[in-house]
Scaffold this motif. Structure first.
Motif, PDB file in Angstrom:
ATOM      1  N   MET A   1      28.072  29.428  34.841  1.00 27.11           N
ATOM      2  CA  MET A   1      28.992  28.469  34.404  1.00 27.11           C
ATOM      3  C   MET A   1      30.113  28.753  33.464  1.00 27.11           C
ATOM      4  SD  MET A   1      26.346  25.333  33.291  1.00 27.11           S
ATOM      5  CE  MET A   1      24.799  26.361  33.100  1.00 27.11           C
ATOM      6  N   LYS A   2      30.096  29.647  32.879  1.00 26.46           N
ATOM      7  CA  LYS A   2      31.056  30.132  31.741  1.00 26.46           C
ATOM      8  C   LYS A   2      31.867  31.212  32.019  1.00 26.46           C
ATOM      9  CE  LYS A   2      30.271  29.729  27.384  1.00 26.46           C
ATOM     10  NZ  LYS A   2      31.759  29.030  27.161  1.00 26.46           N
ATOM     11  N   GLN A   3      31.275  32.178  32.959  1.00 25.14           N
ATOM     12  CA  GLN A   3      32.287  33.462  33.250  1.00 25.14           C
ATOM     13  C   GLN A   3      32.509  33.527  34.768  1.00 25.14           C
ATOM     14  OE1 GLN A   3      33.286  35.379  30.917  1.00 25.14           O
ATOM     15  NE2 GLN A   3      32.137  33.910  29.609  1.00 25.14           N
ATOM     16  N   GLY A   4      31.631  32.677  35.680  1.00 28.82           N
ATOM     17  CA  GLY A   4      31.855  32.839  37.138  1.00 28.82           C
ATOM     18  C   GLY A   4      31.486  33.933  37.653  1.00 28.82           C
ATOM     19  N   GLU A   5      31.706  34.333  38.743  1.00 30.05           N
ATOM     20  CA  GLU A   5      31.634  35.537  39.813  1.00 30.05           C
ATOM     21  C   GLU A   5      32.601  35.736  40.729  1.00 30.05           C
ATOM     22  OE1 GLU A   5      27.740  34.984  41.603  1.00 30.05           O
ATOM     23  OE2 GLU A   5      26.598  35.887  39.694  1.00 30.05           O
ATOM     24  N   SER A   6      32.812  36.904  40.934  1.00 28.33           N
ATOM     25  CA  SER A   6      33.976  36.995  42.041  1.00 28.33           C
ATOM     26  C   SER A   6      33.185  36.637  43.361  1.00 28.33           C
ATOM     27  CB  SER A   6      34.373  38.712  42.121  1.00 28.33           C
ATOM     28  OG  SER A   6      32.962  39.509  42.192  1.00 28.33           O
ATOM     29  N   ASN A   7      33.718  36.348  44.359  1.00 23.50           N
ATOM     30  CA  ASN A   7      33.409  35.869  45.557  1.00 23.50           C
ATOM     31  C   ASN A   7      32.851  34.626  45.790  1.00 23.50           C
ATOM     32  OD1 ASN A   7      34.430  38.359  46.609  1.00 23.50           O
ATOM     33  ND2 ASN A   7      32.385  39.402  46.412  1.00 23.50           N
ATOM     34  N   SER A   8      32.869  33.672  44.592  1.00 21.17           N
ATOM     35  CA  SER A   8      32.093  32.598  44.334  1.00 21.17           C
ATOM     36  C   SER A   8      33.195  31.350  44.385  1.00 21.17           C
ATOM     37  CB  SER A   8      31.336  32.436  43.173  1.00 21.17           C
ATOM     38  OG  SER A   8      30.921  31.226  42.812  1.00 21.17           O
ATOM     39  N   LYS A   9      32.854  30.221  44.995  1.00 23.30           N
ATOM     40  CA  LYS A   9      33.669  29.103  44.974  1.00 23.30           C
ATOM     41  C   LYS A   9      33.615  28.137  43.718  1.00 23.30           C
ATOM     42  CE  LYS A   9      33.624  28.868  49.932  1.00 23.30           C
ATOM     43  NZ  LYS A   9      33.280  28.186  50.984  1.00 23.30           N
ATOM     44  N   MET A  10      32.204  28.497  43.068  1.00 24.63           N
ATOM     45  CA  MET A  10      32.303  27.564  41.884  1.00 24.63           C
ATOM     46  C   MET A  10      33.144  27.769  40.817  1.00 24.63           C
ATOM     47  SD  MET A  10      28.631  27.566  39.672  1.00 24.63           S
ATOM     48  CE  MET A  10      28.769  27.268  38.030  1.00 24.63           C
ATOM     49  N   PRO A  11      33.564  26.508  40.383  1.00 25.06           N
ATOM     50  CA  PRO A  11      34.667  26.356  39.269  1.00 25.06           C
ATOM     51  C   PRO A  11      34.026  26.982  37.841  1.00 25.06           C
ATOM     52  CG  PRO A  11      33.662  24.379  39.640  1.00 25.06           C
ATOM     53  CD  PRO A  11      33.191  25.009  40.847  1.00 25.06           C
ATOM     54  N   VAL A  12      34.663  27.641  37.000  1.00 27.01           N
ATOM     55  CA  VAL A  12      34.452  28.143  35.799  1.00 27.01           C
ATOM     56  C   VAL A  12      34.731  27.380  34.839  1.00 27.01           C
ATOM     57  CG1 VAL A  12      34.595  30.067  34.195  1.00 27.01           C
ATOM     58  CG2 VAL A  12      34.736  30.575  36.851  1.00 27.01           C
ATOM     59  N   PHE A  13      33.517  26.993  33.816  1.00 23.71           N
ATOM     60  CA  PHE A  13      33.783  26.169  32.744  1.00 23.71           C
ATOM     61  C   PHE A  13      34.002  26.899  31.415  1.00 23.71           C
ATOM     62  CE2 PHE A  13      31.349  24.066  36.033  1.00 23.71           C
ATOM     63  CZ  PHE A  13      32.109  22.842  35.881  1.00 23.71           C
ATOM     64  N   LYS A  14      35.152  27.501  31.371  1.00 18.62           N
ATOM     65  CA  LYS A  14      35.509  28.317  30.203  1.00 18.62           C
ATOM     66  C   LYS A  14      35.440  27.668  28.854  1.00 18.62           C
ATOM     67  CE  LYS A  14      37.999  31.831  32.900  1.00 18.62           C
ATOM     68  NZ  LYS A  14      39.183  32.763  32.841  1.00 18.62           N
ATOM     69  N   SER A  15      35.902  26.426  28.882  1.00 18.43           N
ATOM     70  CA  SER A  15      35.887  25.748  27.455  1.00 18.43           C
ATOM     71  C   SER A  15      34.391  25.109  27.125  1.00 18.43           C
ATOM     72  CB  SER A  15      36.889  24.542  27.576  1.00 18.43           C
ATOM     73  OG  SER A  15      36.704  23.723  28.470  1.00 18.43           O
ATOM     74  N   MET A  16      33.456  25.271  28.106  1.00 14.06           N
ATOM     75  CA  MET A  16      32.239  24.563  28.075  1.00 14.06           C
ATOM     76  C   MET A  16      31.531  25.475  26.650  1.00 14.06           C
ATOM     77  SD  MET A  16      28.911  24.268  30.372  1.00 14.06           S
ATOM     78  CE  MET A  16      29.704  22.948  31.318  1.00 14.06           C
ATOM     79  N   SER A  17      31.026  24.703  25.843  1.00 11.88           N
ATOM     80  CA  SER A  17      30.257  25.634  24.732  1.00 11.88           C
ATOM     81  C   SER A  17      29.066  26.015  25.172  1.00 11.88           C
ATOM     82  CB  SER A  17      29.942  24.334  23.646  1.00 11.88           C
ATOM     83  OG  SER A  17      28.911  23.732  23.807  1.00 11.88           O
ATOM     84  N   LYS A  18      28.597  27.084  24.697  1.00 16.24           N
ATOM     85  CA  LYS A  18      27.293  27.791  24.983  1.00 16.24           C
ATOM     86  C   LYS A  18      25.991  26.664  24.851  1.00 16.24           C
ATOM     87  CE  LYS A  18      24.460  31.895  24.551  1.00 16.24           C
ATOM     88  NZ  LYS A  18      24.082  32.881  24.159  1.00 16.24           N
ATOM     89  N   SER A  19      26.193  25.740  23.773  1.00 16.33           N
ATOM     90  CA  SER A  19      25.022  25.105  23.484  1.00 16.33           C
ATOM     91  C   SER A  19      24.847  24.179  24.678  1.00 16.33           C
ATOM     92  CB  SER A  19      25.170  24.185  22.382  1.00 16.33           C
ATOM     93  OG  SER A  19      24.321  23.005  22.360  1.00 16.33           O
ATOM     94  N   GLU A  20      26.209  23.401  25.280  1.00 15.50           N
ATOM     95  CA  GLU A  20      26.211  22.611  26.580  1.00 15.50           C
ATOM     96  C   GLU A  20      25.774  23.533  27.674  1.00 15.50           C
ATOM     97  OE1 GLU A  20      29.497  20.037  28.792  1.00 15.50           O
ATOM     98  OE2 GLU A  20      29.626  20.153  26.566  1.00 15.50           O
ATOM     99  N   ALA A  21      26.120  24.515  27.891  1.00 16.43           N
ATOM    100  CA  ALA A  21      25.602  25.397  29.056  1.00 16.43           C
ATOM    101  C   ALA A  21      24.047  25.705  29.045  1.00 16.43           C
ATOM    102  CB  ALA A  21      26.409  26.693  29.053  1.00 16.43           C
ATOM    103  N   THR A  22      23.671  25.920  27.866  1.00 18.79           N
ATOM    104  CA  THR A  22      22.132  26.234  27.509  1.00 18.79           C
ATOM    105  C   THR A  22      21.192  24.812  27.904  1.00 18.79           C
ATOM    106  OG1 THR A  22      22.696  27.843  25.907  1.00 18.79           O
ATOM    107  CG2 THR A  22      20.364  26.830  26.164  1.00 18.79           C
ATOM    108  N   LYS A  23      21.845  23.852  27.531  1.00 20.03           N
ATOM    109  CA  LYS A  23      21.117  22.386  28.089  1.00 20.03           C
ATOM    110  C   LYS A  23      21.137  22.298  29.581  1.00 20.03           C
ATOM    111  CE  LYS A  23      22.236  20.047  23.689  1.00 20.03           C
ATOM    112  NZ  LYS A  23      23.022  18.767  23.189  1.00 20.03           N
ATOM    113  N   ILE A  24      22.144  22.634  29.852  1.00 16.86           N
ATOM    114  CA  ILE A  24      22.332  22.375  31.818  1.00 16.86           C
ATOM    115  C   ILE A  24      21.364  23.375  32.150  1.00 16.86           C
ATOM    116  CG2 ILE A  24      23.845  22.805  33.785  1.00 16.86           C
ATOM    117  CD1 ILE A  24      26.000  21.594  31.874  1.00 16.86           C
ATOM    118  N   ALA A  25      21.393  24.935  31.768  1.00 18.83           N
ATOM    119  CA  ALA A  25      20.303  25.949  32.402  1.00 18.83           C
ATOM    120  C   ALA A  25      19.186  25.511  32.255  1.00 18.83           C
ATOM    121  CB  ALA A  25      20.742  27.098  31.581  1.00 18.83           C
ATOM    122  N   GLU A  26      18.808  24.922  30.864  1.00 22.58           N
ATOM    123  CA  GLU A  26      17.179  24.452  30.727  1.00 22.58           C
ATOM    124  C   GLU A  26      16.794  23.418  31.496  1.00 22.58           C
ATOM    125  OE1 GLU A  26      17.622  23.597  26.362  1.00 22.58           O
ATOM    126  OE2 GLU A  26      17.112  25.557  25.744  1.00 22.58           O
TER     127      GLU A  26
END
Length: 103
Positions: free
Chosen positions: A71-96
């Motif tokens: 979510m926050k860093q992305g990957e090469s070869n991926s079409k997924m958008p990167v959410f650089k401004s997303m807080s780690k707390s928010e990303a953690t809630k989504i991942a959980e």
């Protein structure tokens, strides 16, 4: 004319799938955040759309830190958008939320 319509459609899809705005205090749960940021592409069930090249994010076997990284860093070869401004707390809630649905 069809070509212009197709280009506009693709631009709208990318914008819809890349809502990197994070000023939404009413969204607190992992499910709410998932629905806001992820469901536009991965659908509410998290199964994605194979024919459009959007993989499932539920049941992938990825662990929380891997999902947060995607979510926050992305990957090469991926079409997924990167959410650089997303807080780690928010990303953690989504991942959980995603990993809880995977079991």
């Amino acid at each position: 004319m069809i070509r212009i319509g197709l280009i506009l459609f693709l631009v709208l899809m990318l914008v819809a799938c890349n809502d990197d705005a994070h000023n939404h205090p009413s969204l607190e749960s992992g499910q709410q955040l998932f629905e806001y940021h992820c469901a536009g592409c991965h659908h509410d069930n998290g199964k994605g759309n194979f024919l459009k090249g959007i993989p499932a994010n539920i049941g992938t076997g990825l662990v929380e830190w891997q999902l947060i990284h995607k979510m926050k860093q992305g990957e090469s070869n991926s079409k997924m958008p990167v959410f650089k401004s997303m807080s780690k707390s928010e990303a953690t809630k989504i991942a959980e939320y995603i990993t809880s649905k995977s079991h």
